[in-house]
Design a protein around this motif. Structure first.
Motif, PDB file in Angstrom:
ATOM      1  N   VAL A 100       4.156 -11.316  -8.114  1.00  0.00           N
ATOM      2  CA  VAL A 100       3.099 -10.571  -7.420  1.00  0.00           C
ATOM      3  C   VAL A 100       2.699 -11.253  -6.116  1.00  0.00           C
ATOM      4  O   VAL A 100       2.233 -10.599  -5.183  1.00  0.00           O
ATOM      5  CB  VAL A 100       1.868 -10.413  -8.339  1.00  0.00           C
ATOM      6  CG1 VAL A 100       0.635  -9.985  -7.566  1.00  0.00           C
ATOM      7  CG2 VAL A 100       2.155  -9.400  -9.436  1.00  0.00           C
ATOM      8  N   LEU A 104       0.768  -9.731  -2.634  1.00  0.00           N
ATOM      9  CA  LEU A 104      -0.689  -9.825  -2.602  1.00  0.00           C
ATOM     10  C   LEU A 104      -1.229 -11.058  -1.888  1.00  0.00           C
ATOM     11  O   LEU A 104      -2.323 -11.010  -1.314  1.00  0.00           O
ATOM     12  CB  LEU A 104      -1.219  -9.796  -4.041  1.00  0.00           C
ATOM     13  CG  LEU A 104      -2.728  -9.668  -4.256  1.00  0.00           C
ATOM     14  CD1 LEU A 104      -3.270  -8.402  -3.596  1.00  0.00           C
ATOM     15  CD2 LEU A 104      -3.045  -9.661  -5.750  1.00  0.00           C
ATOM     16  N   VAL A 144      -4.286 -13.077 -11.822  1.00  0.00           N
ATOM     17  CA  VAL A 144      -3.645 -11.781 -11.998  1.00  0.00           C
ATOM     18  C   VAL A 144      -2.648 -11.926 -13.146  1.00  0.00           C
ATOM     19  O   VAL A 144      -1.737 -12.748 -13.092  1.00  0.00           O
ATOM     20  CB  VAL A 144      -2.920 -11.322 -10.722  1.00  0.00           C
ATOM     21  CG1 VAL A 144      -2.158 -10.018 -10.980  1.00  0.00           C
ATOM     22  CG2 VAL A 144      -3.922 -11.121  -9.588  1.00  0.00           C
ATOM     23  N   LEU A 159      -5.573  -3.605 -11.414  1.00  0.00           N
ATOM     24  CA  LEU A 159      -5.306  -3.595  -9.982  1.00  0.00           C
ATOM     25  C   LEU A 159      -4.324  -2.501  -9.589  1.00  0.00           C
ATOM     26  O   LEU A 159      -4.560  -1.753  -8.647  1.00  0.00           O
ATOM     27  CB  LEU A 159      -4.727  -4.953  -9.542  1.00  0.00           C
ATOM     28  CG  LEU A 159      -5.665  -6.151  -9.534  1.00  0.00           C
ATOM     29  CD1 LEU A 159      -4.899  -7.400  -9.107  1.00  0.00           C
ATOM     30  CD2 LEU A 159      -6.847  -5.926  -8.610  1.00  0.00           C
ATOM     31  N   ALA A 160      -3.188  -2.436 -10.295  1.00  0.00           N
ATOM     32  CA  ALA A 160      -2.147  -1.478  -9.909  1.00  0.00           C
ATOM     33  C   ALA A 160      -1.137  -1.345 -11.032  1.00  0.00           C
ATOM     34  O   ALA A 160      -1.029  -2.215 -11.901  1.00  0.00           O
ATOM     35  CB  ALA A 160      -1.451  -1.937  -8.631  1.00  0.00           C
ATOM     36  N   ALA A 293      -5.776  -4.777  -3.030  1.00  0.00           N
ATOM     37  CA  ALA A 293      -4.730  -4.148  -3.843  1.00  0.00           C
ATOM     38  C   ALA A 293      -4.725  -2.637  -3.650  1.00  0.00           C
ATOM     39  O   ALA A 293      -3.652  -2.009  -3.536  1.00  0.00           O
ATOM     40  CB  ALA A 293      -4.944  -4.484  -5.318  1.00  0.00           C
ATOM     41  N   CYS A 297      -1.574  -0.446  -2.054  1.00  0.00           N
ATOM     42  CA  CYS A 297      -0.961   0.685  -2.764  1.00  0.00           C
ATOM     43  C   CYS A 297      -0.997   1.948  -1.915  1.00  0.00           C
ATOM     44  O   CYS A 297      -0.007   2.688  -1.827  1.00  0.00           O
ATOM     45  CB  CYS A 297      -1.683   0.928  -4.092  1.00  0.00           C
ATOM     46  SG  CYS A 297      -1.394  -0.334  -5.348  1.00  0.00           S
ATOM     47  N   TRP A 302       2.697  -2.454  -0.864  1.00  0.00           N
ATOM     48  CA  TRP A 302       3.047  -3.072  -2.145  1.00  0.00           C
ATOM     49  C   TRP A 302       4.098  -2.152  -2.768  1.00  0.00           C
ATOM     50  O   TRP A 302       3.773  -1.201  -3.486  1.00  0.00           O
ATOM     51  CB  TRP A 302       1.817  -3.180  -3.031  1.00  0.00           C
ATOM     52  CG  TRP A 302       2.015  -3.948  -4.300  1.00  0.00           C
ATOM     53  CD1 TRP A 302       3.210  -4.291  -4.892  1.00  0.00           C
ATOM     54  CD2 TRP A 302       0.989  -4.484  -5.152  1.00  0.00           C
ATOM     55  NE1 TRP A 302       2.990  -4.996  -6.046  1.00  0.00           N
ATOM     56  CE2 TRP A 302       1.646  -5.128  -6.235  1.00  0.00           C
ATOM     57  CE3 TRP A 302      -0.386  -4.459  -5.116  1.00  0.00           C
ATOM     58  CZ2 TRP A 302       0.944  -5.756  -7.262  1.00  0.00           C
ATOM     59  CZ3 TRP A 302      -1.096  -5.087  -6.141  1.00  0.00           C
ATOM     60  CH2 TRP A 302      -0.435  -5.719  -7.190  1.00  0.00           C
TER      61      TRP A 302
END
Length: 309
Positions: A100, A104, A144, A159-160, A293, A297, A302
């Protein structure tokens, strides 16, 4: 046991010798040695091996070092919470998995400098299993992690959702596959994946079991850099999000195949301890991480990630 003894012990380990630690701490070496001896007597164990070349931690010392670091961080956080109660300031440590951090880390650092110049954001990149332990002990304020059903000890904020893809060397045998593959096809190839307790592996295993499938012969590599090298060397393919391998994909050295029947994804979650209060600074970074985040997106920065809800 005193806080100063913990601070002395951590400094000795960090600097590798009593003399160097004494200089940094501005403490006479005999006094430092005496405090270390008192600490070892109280604990009933030897914490350090001493030699002419310096000091090394014993097994007990390595365990105590982790706890001492966590305690000192919580003491520092408590001071910051009181001193900077009116505005977010101080130090915040956020743990990111290797897969990640590429997407990020830099946007979050940039946003933190822009919006919270009084906060020192420290990012640490680790395996997810290690991050969970560090979060429990208080060595990091936030982390995360991925929702594998084992996050109940933490306060969580999604977050996603990241799609996982089958990624292989562009000119390998897998080049003949179509734009998408079934999960069964992907699992039937030679795969390079993280160990069972880390990263995407628990999610892959869970989806495979639910579909009545199983992973075959797997090469386990817990480093993204080494995993990339192994794929490029023709040792196998992987099932990962696109983001950590984006540079190789854009250069054309790796090829992406989407996975269907069933598709496979994972949820990235921002986690905090349920028992250790967050400072104002940590709360501010938590909200900022969510905002960053969401923007990544929405903008497509990302790759393979989408907003939840």
């Amino acid at each position: 046991m005193e806080i100063r003894q913990l601070r002395y012990f951590v400094a000795i380990v960090d600097h590798g010798s009593l003399s160097r630690a004494a200089l940094v701490l501005h403490v006479a070496q005999p006094a430092l040695t005496q405090q270390l001896r008192h600490l070892e007597e109280e604990l009933g164990v030897q914490l350090l091996h001493r030699s002419a070349q310096g000091v090394l931690s014993t097994d007990a010392g390595k365990v105590f070092y982790d706890h001492a670091q966590a305690i000192l961080k919580q003491v520092a956080d408590a001071k910051q919470a009181v001193t900077h109660s009116a505005r977010p300031a101080g130090s915040v440590t956020l743990g990111l998995p290797h897969s990640v951090s590429g997407a990020l880390a830099l946007p979050l650092l940039t946003a933190a400098q822009q919006h919270y110049p009084d906060i020192t954001l420290q990012l640490t990149e680790e395996l997810t299993g290690n991050l969970a332990e560090q979060l429990k002990s208080g060595r990091v304020n936030l982390a995360v992690l991925f929702d594998d059903g084992q996050l109940t000890p933490f306060a969580t904020t999604p977050l996603a959702e990241e799609e996982l893809a089958y990624i292989c060397r562009a000119d390998g045998e897998d080049f003949k596959l179509g734009a998408s593959v079934t999960l069964a096809q992907a699992l039937g190839t030679k795969l390079i994946l993280p160990g069972l307790q880390h990263g995407v592996r628990p999610r892959i295993e869970a989806v495979a079991r639910a579909a009545g499938l199983h992973t075959g012969d797997v090469i386990e590599i817990n480093s993204i850099a080494i995993l990339k090298s192994a794929i490029l060397a023709g040792m196998g393919a992987t099932i990962l999000p696109v983001a950590p391998l984006l540079a190789e994909i854009e250069r054309g050295s790796m090829r992406v195949h989407s996975i269907h029947h069933p598709p496979i994804s994972r949820t990235a979650v921002l986690c905090a301890s349920r028992t250790i209060p967050l400072t104002n600074a940590a709360n501010a970074i938590s909200q900022l991480a969510l905002q960053v985040a969401q923007e990544l997106c929405r903008s497509g920065a990302w790759p393979g990630a989408r907003l939840l809800g």
